[in-house]
Scaffold this active site. Structure first.
Site, PDB file in Angstrom:
ATOM      1  N   LEU A  45      46.692  43.762  50.080  1.00  0.00           N
ATOM      2  CA  LEU A  45      46.117  45.086  49.826  1.00  0.00           C
ATOM      3  C   LEU A  45      44.615  45.020  49.651  1.00  0.00           C
ATOM      4  O   LEU A  45      43.895  45.977  49.954  1.00  0.00           O
ATOM      5  CB  LEU A  45      46.743  45.696  48.562  1.00  0.00           C
ATOM      6  CG  LEU A  45      48.242  46.002  48.623  1.00  0.00           C
ATOM      7  CD1 LEU A  45      48.742  46.422  47.250  1.00  0.00           C
ATOM      8  CD2 LEU A  45      48.526  47.094  49.646  1.00  0.00           C
ATOM      9  N   GLY A  46      44.134  43.910  49.136  1.00  0.00           N
ATOM     10  CA  GLY A  46      42.696  43.770  48.899  1.00  0.00           C
ATOM     11  C   GLY A  46      42.391  42.421  48.295  1.00  0.00           C
ATOM     12  O   GLY A  46      43.267  41.691  47.840  1.00  0.00           O
ATOM     13  N   GLN A  47      41.104  42.103  48.308  1.00  0.00           N
ATOM     14  CA  GLN A  47      40.649  40.829  47.789  1.00  0.00           C
ATOM     15  C   GLN A  47      39.364  41.038  47.027  1.00  0.00           C
ATOM     16  O   GLN A  47      38.501  41.816  47.458  1.00  0.00           O
ATOM     17  CB  GLN A  47      40.422  39.832  48.931  1.00  0.00           C
ATOM     18  CG  GLN A  47      41.003  38.469  48.670  1.00  0.00           C
ATOM     19  CD  GLN A  47      41.047  37.606  49.922  1.00  0.00           C
ATOM     20  OE1 GLN A  47      40.657  38.040  50.994  1.00  0.00           O
ATOM     21  NE2 GLN A  47      41.505  36.390  49.787  1.00  0.00           N
ATOM     22  N   GLY A  48      39.216  40.383  45.884  1.00  0.00           N
ATOM     23  CA  GLY A  48      38.013  40.536  45.072  1.00  0.00           C
ATOM     24  C   GLY A  48      37.676  39.274  44.326  1.00  0.00           C
ATOM     25  O   GLY A  48      38.267  38.209  44.553  1.00  0.00           O
TER      26      GLY A  48
ATOM     27  N   THR B 204      43.491  37.842  44.881  1.00  0.00           N
ATOM     28  CA  THR B 204      44.012  38.591  46.027  1.00  0.00           C
ATOM     29  C   THR B 204      45.217  39.412  45.580  1.00  0.00           C
ATOM     30  O   THR B 204      46.062  38.930  44.831  1.00  0.00           O
ATOM     31  CB  THR B 204      44.434  37.628  47.149  1.00  0.00           C
ATOM     32  OG1 THR B 204      43.320  36.805  47.504  1.00  0.00           O
ATOM     33  CG2 THR B 204      44.894  38.395  48.378  1.00  0.00           C
TER      34      THR B 204
ATOM     35  N   LYS C 197      49.022  40.524  41.925  1.00  0.00           N
ATOM     36  CA  LYS C 197      47.673  39.960  41.960  1.00  0.00           C
ATOM     37  C   LYS C 197      47.743  38.455  41.765  1.00  0.00           C
ATOM     38  O   LYS C 197      48.178  37.964  40.725  1.00  0.00           O
ATOM     39  CB  LYS C 197      46.811  40.597  40.868  1.00  0.00           C
ATOM     40  CG  LYS C 197      45.361  40.127  40.885  1.00  0.00           C
ATOM     41  CD  LYS C 197      44.561  40.895  39.850  1.00  0.00           C
ATOM     42  CE  LYS C 197      43.107  40.470  39.841  1.00  0.00           C
ATOM     43  NZ  LYS C 197      42.326  41.215  38.831  1.00  0.00           N
TER      44      LYS C 197
ATOM     45  N   ASP D 257      33.864  46.339  33.837  1.00  0.00           N
ATOM     46  CA  ASP D 257      33.577  46.418  35.280  1.00  0.00           C
ATOM     47  C   ASP D 257      34.003  47.775  35.822  1.00  0.00           C
ATOM     48  O   ASP D 257      34.690  47.870  36.839  1.00  0.00           O
ATOM     49  CB  ASP D 257      34.282  45.291  36.029  1.00  0.00           C
ATOM     50  CG  ASP D 257      33.696  45.074  37.430  1.00  0.00           C
ATOM     51  OD1 ASP D 257      32.561  45.546  37.680  1.00  0.00           O
ATOM     52  OD2 ASP D 257      34.361  44.432  38.262  1.00  0.00           O
TER      53      ASP D 257
END
Length: 706
Positions: free
Chosen positions: A383-386, A390, A405, A503
């Protein structure tokens, strides 16, 4: 028959059929007739790299041996990049090279420096998993992909020459991760004037540390550092290699994802590298595996002896397979137990047993369950990476859709803090906070399981144009702002131990199926005792949203979250990014927060406001929210409102917008500091005086209504 007896028979059988010479056999790592190392150097250069043009897969992988003066030894250099090679890894598909380190010193004509690197056109990228951004000395460094792009990473350190340095934690030295694989960057850094000190900013191998930390502050001797490059192969590069099983290796870039081809032996798969075979060579994949022991093609005698064993061999092979399965199962169990302990599982169990309520709210998932839920962490489920890890989409056995996650490794020195946060976050129950359902600690890195939120992020909704199904109207913006403010007020004030998010940004605000806002990504959040600040050794957050006070003092307070929320309000009002190249020439170096404050001070809000909000009936409401954002962005944290006060103001405006047919019920807050103004609607009456909001109604029912 016991596992031990089976294993003993297997060893006896293998000792008979495997010649002793096989144990000494060594698989070649280079093409026939090619050197493995440069003279006088022990760095192995395996194929597809090669010493000389005919020994490499193509010219970009050619390594040359550069001889030092007055010596017979030489060093391997990657020919195309002219960088010294320190290590080549086939399993991780990386090459470690030595890069020069630029330096600037206080007292020079300009204390601001920049250096750049451009690997464009080559098959090499700076590895995001193996490298870090470092700053030696005191000052700050910003990593950009190029002059016109947003900041990718930043690092700040403060001066303290009297302090004994034992690590790089923000005093005279700082370090942070890089978010993507990059092949082109610009690194800007500026040093603080302090005792003629010097500073250097650079990318370096995650595992590298200076030999002497005492040299950090004045370290003119630091000339180079190791850095890790990922190397990529095209399908055409390895198509002709027999026995090679081609697999995709995804690389996450800022501009998207690319896939590099990786070669594995069909027989062994990912075990190829552990066995010591080079799958990129034509012949090396043709080895037979017998009960976990590898036998080369040349050792045909062993095969003849093995086949003559007849029925006994078949029996032993069955016994060996059964033994292998049992040993593998036990090994996996021990491995999971090891990870569970290392990731703080025992500590979490203690926390759960001490809090009966937490047992019902914190769920421990098994590695097998989450592996099945995510289809083996299939790349198509990402779904996304930060910066924190992941996120994969998964489905539990009960049919629930979740977001899994896969975190980065947890610092073992902070396990107690990590587990404490897992317990606290799992007990948060607020409609505008993404729910943490549980975790899995028996994997190499912790896995956190959250509720799945389907409609993307607020950042996408704001900055990618109007959603045809859901236009970004003023009422929608006001509702989302109110929901986020309510969640933050809850975290700051309504839970037993206040939580600072640290954040807050539009990309960490998710939207569910009804476009209700959900605050997410608590990877850097902290639980803090009431009336305390949180002193950090490394400034964390996202450039453009960072509280300037926190940036300078490293002290994070609830007002730091308020500042970040103020930036989100400015985004909603302007539809401009916090750091953007779309600004005018005069303001191209200014953040959205700075430009917004300037517009407010010059009474020219219309110049920065989203054109869609100009000249509408809700002009006074827009102005009021802009005033509120201005207060949140005050450079003096003490003069910012609390999130309690912010949510009261937004709730009042939202209700006024719903219950009023004209904007007459709202008086624009155009007062100066020291004056007061009043908001009226059918449900609330509240005032502000000076720098604090005062409500005529009790605020707690408002905060706890969820």
């Amino acid at each position: 028959m016991s596992d031990l007896r089976l294993y003993s028979l297997l060893l006896l059988f293998v000792s008979i059929i495997v010649p002793s010479a096989a144990a000494e056999a060594r698989f070649p790592m280079v093409k026939p007739g090619c050197r493995e190392t440069c003279p006088g150097n022990n760095v192995l250069i395996p194929y597809p790299f090669g010493i000389g043009r005919d020994c490499a897969i193509n010219e970009t992988y050619v390594v040359t041996c550069n001889h030092s003066s007055n010596t017979t030894s030489s060093k391997p250099y990657l020919s195309k990049l002219n960088l010294e090679v320190l290590n080549v890894s086939l399993s991780s598909q990386t090459i470690t090279v030595r890069t020069p380190v630029p330096q600037t010193c206080a007292g020079q004509a300009n204390n601001t420096r920049w250096n750049s690197s451009d690997l464009s056109g080559s098959p090499f990228f700076y590895s995001k998993d193996d490298n870090k951004l470092m700053l030696f000395g005191c000052g700050n460094a910003l990593l950009n992909q190029d002059h016109d792009h947003q900041v990718l990473s930043e690092c700040t350190s403060t001066c303290n020459i009297s302090r004994s340095i034992t690590g790089c934690y923000g005093i005279n030295c700082c370090t942070t991760s890089i978010p993507f694989y990059i092949n082109k960057y610009i690194l800007n850094y500026a040093i603080t004037e302090f005792n003629n000190s010097c500073a250097s900013a650079f990318l370096a191998d995650q595992r590298w540390t200076p030999k002497r930390f005492s040299d950090l502050f004045i370290q003119r001797s630091l000339e180079s550092v190791p850095v890790v490059l990922s190397w990529t192969l095209q399908r055409s590069d390895i198509r002709a290699i027999p026995g090679c099983s081609q697999s995709n290796r995804p690389l996450e870039l800022e501009s998207g994802k690319i896939y590099s081809q990786q070669c594995e032996c069909e027989t062994y798969g990912t075990d190829t590298f552990a066995i010591g075979i080079n799958p990129y060579l034509d012949d090396e994949c043709y080895y037979e595996d017998f009960a976990g022991f590898v036998e080369g093609k040349k050792n045909k005698t062993a095969a003849i002896v093995g086949s003559s064993a007849g029925v006994g061999v078949v029996f032993l092979m069955i016994a060996a397979y059964a033994s292998y399965k049992i040993v593998k199962k036990r090994r996996n169990k021990k491995r999971q137990e090891k990870f569970f302990k290392r990731n703080g599982g025992l500590l979490l169990q203690q926390q759960l047993s001490a809090d009966e309520g937490a047992v019902e709210k914190t769920m421990l998932f098994s590695a097998k369950e989450l592996n099945k839920a995510s289809d083996g962490f299939n790349k198509n489920r990402i779904l996304g990476q930060g910066g924190q890890g992941t996120v994969y989409k998964g489905m539990l056995t009960d049919g629930r859709i979740v977001a899994i996650k896969k975190s980065k490794k947890v610092d073992e020195n902070q396990l107690e803090q990590f587990i404490n946060e897992v317990v606290i976050l799992s007990q948060i129950n607020h409609r505008n906070v993404v729910k943490l359902l549980g975790c899995c600690l028996e994997t190499e890195v912790p896995l956190l399981v959250y509720e799945f939120i389907p409609n993307g992020t607020l950042f996408t909704l704001i900055h990618t144009g109007n959603n045809e199904e859901l236009p970004l109207t003023w009422n929608l913006r006001l509702r989302i702002a109110t929901e986020v403010a309510g969640a933050l007020a809850y975290l700051h004030s309504a839970v037993s131990i206040p939580i600072f998010h640290r954040d807050i940004k539009s990309s960490n605000i998710l939207l569910d199926e009804k476009y209700v806002a959900k605050v997410s990504d608590f990877g850097t959040s902290r639980s803090v005792a009431i009336d305390k600040t949180h002193l950090t050794t490394v400034v964390k957050g996202t450039f453009g949203y960072l509280d300037p006070e926190y940036f300078q003092s490293s002290q994070f307070t609830e007002k730091s979250d308020v500042y970040s929320f103020g930036v989100v309000l400015a985004e909603l009002l302007t539809r401009q990014k916090p750091i953007s190249s779309a600004a005018t020439d005069e303001t191209c170096n200014l953040s959205l927060a700075t430009r917004f404050l300037i517009s407010m001070e010059e009474d020219s809000l219309e110049n920065i406001l989203d054109p869609q909000l100009v000249n509408e009936e809700n002009e006074q409401e827009v102005t009021a929210v802009a005033k509120l954002a201005q207060r949140c962005l005050n450079l003096n944290g003490k003069k910012r409102p609390t999130m309690k006060e912010v949510v009261i103001g937004l709730e009042s405006l939202k209700l006024s917008s719903v219950h009023s047919t004209t904007p007459g019920n709202f008086q624009s807050p155009s007062c100066t500091e020291g004056e007061s103004f009043v908001f009226f609607n059918n449900n609330y009456t509240w005032t502000t005086e000076g720098d604090s909001f005062r409500s005529a109604s009790d605020v707690h029912p408002l905060l706890n209504k969820h």
